[in-house]
Design a protein around this motif. Structure first.
Motif, short mmCIF file in Angstrom:
data_model
loop_
_atom_site.label_atom_id
_atom_site.label_comp_id
_atom_site.label_asym_id
_atom_site.label_seq_id
_atom_site.Cartn_x
_atom_site.Cartn_y
_atom_site.Cartn_z
N SER A 10 18.83 12.02 0.66
CA SER A 10 18.22 11.38 1.73
C SER A 10 19.17 10.26 1.99
CB SER A 10 17.01 10.71 1.24
OG SER A 10 16.49 9.73 2.43
N ARG A 14 14.86 3.90 1.65
CA ARG A 14 13.45 3.24 1.60
C ARG A 14 12.42 4.56 1.11
NH1 ARG A 14 9.33 3.25 5.64
NH2 ARG A 14 10.09 4.98 7.33
N LYS A 15 11.27 3.89 0.14
CA LYS A 15 10.61 4.78 -0.45
C LYS A 15 9.83 5.75 0.52
CE LYS A 15 8.99 2.64 -4.07
NZ LYS A 15 8.11 1.73 -4.71
N GLY A 16 9.17 5.26 1.56
CA GLY A 16 8.58 5.92 2.41
C GLY A 16 9.19 6.63 3.71
N ALA A 17 10.44 6.93 3.37
CA ALA A 17 11.44 7.53 4.50
C ALA A 17 10.69 8.64 5.08
CB ALA A 17 12.89 7.58 4.13
N TYR A 18 10.93 8.71 6.25
CA TYR A 18 10.54 10.03 6.93
C TYR A 18 11.43 11.27 6.69
CZ TYR A 18 7.51 7.22 9.84
OH TYR A 18 6.67 6.30 10.34
N ARG A 20 12.93 11.40 3.64
CA ARG A 20 12.33 11.76 2.30
C ARG A 20 11.08 12.89 2.54
NH1 ARG A 20 12.96 7.14 -1.03
NH2 ARG A 20 15.17 7.46 -2.04
N MET A 21 10.39 12.51 3.48
CA MET A 21 9.11 13.54 3.67
C MET A 21 9.86 14.94 4.40
SD MET A 21 6.50 11.08 5.57
CE MET A 21 6.09 9.48 5.22
N ALA A 154 -0.93 12.29 6.81
CA ALA A 154 -0.79 11.40 5.66
C ALA A 154 -0.26 11.67 4.34
CB ALA A 154 -2.43 11.04 5.37
N GLU A 155 -0.36 13.14 3.99
CA GLU A 155 0.27 13.78 2.88
C GLU A 155 2.06 14.00 3.22
OE1 GLU A 155 -3.27 15.00 3.78
OE2 GLU A 155 -3.60 13.38 2.20
N GLY A 156 2.30 13.46 4.28
CA GLY A 156 3.58 13.77 4.46
C GLY A 156 4.05 15.18 4.90
#
Ligand code: FMN
Length: 179
Positions: A10, A14-18, A20-21, A154-156
């Motif tokens: 990635s 950042r942890k919540g990165a799109y 990453r999703m 919400a679950e990515g």
């Protein structure tokens, strides 16, 4: 036969990165695999540091992960229409380790961004920066997830069937390349 080794990279820390999703969706689309997630939280490339201490252990570990992988998926946001500094820094460090970790490595590149083009300009820059690494970059269709904040639940999970279709095409091609 053992499951292929898939490395995800990635370009956003950042942890919540799109991105990453998107990589998580790519892994699901790829199918059974031994998955490793790269950590690009590396020191900034500095020739003095390299001379004094050699290549950092974190870079060496990344290089070993790339070498060990059968296939690599890179997903990165563009920043100000260019490659993310985090990813460029990693590519620069990787290039300092003899043995060309990425050479002939089957690799797929994608992007997710808040903007309307989904990071297409930055993604081309990533492809450009991979040229000296001689990765085996699989061709399109290009996957740029635009207005990314609206595209994952919400679950990515990706909501848009059109993106999922392209993602499946890309990951099927990658799986075929390593099978
Ligand atoms: C320094 C910076 C530059 C950005 N430049 C762009 C840009 O050129 N195009 C775009 O679509 N979004 C841009 N954005 C917004 C990103 O698309 C957004 O922050 C996105 O969530 C980053 O990806 P991530 O979720 O994987 O971290 C920028 C964000 C930052 C922090």
């Amino acid at each position: 036969m053992a499951d292929p080794k898939l490395l995800t990279i990635s370009g956003s820390l950042r942890k919540g990165a799109y991105n990453r999703m998107l990589l998580a969706e790519a892994v699901r689309a790829f199918g059974p695999a031994e998955v490793t997630e790269a950590d690009l939280n590396l020191p900034l490339y500095d020739g003095d540091l390299e001379e004094a201490e050699g290549v950092p252990a974190s870079v060496q570990a990344l290089v070993e992960q790339i070498k060990a992988a059968d296939a690599v998926v890179i997903s990165s946001p563009e920043y100000n229409k260019g490659i993310s500094g985090v990813l460029k820094n990693a590519l620069d460090w990787i290039s300092r380790v003899p043995g060309s970790a990425f050479k002939n490595k089957p690799t797929v590149v994608m992007s997710a961004n808040a903007g309307r083009t989904g990071g297409e300009t930055g993604q081309y820059m990533v492809l450009h920066c991979l040229v000296p690494h001689q990765a085996d970059v699989l061709p399109g269709p290009t996957l740029c997830v635009a207005t990314a904040g609206d595209e994952f639940d919400a679950e990515g999970r990706l909501l848009n069937e059109r993106y999922l279709k392209v993602l499946n095409t890309r990951m099927t091609a990658l799986r075929d390349r390593v099978s």
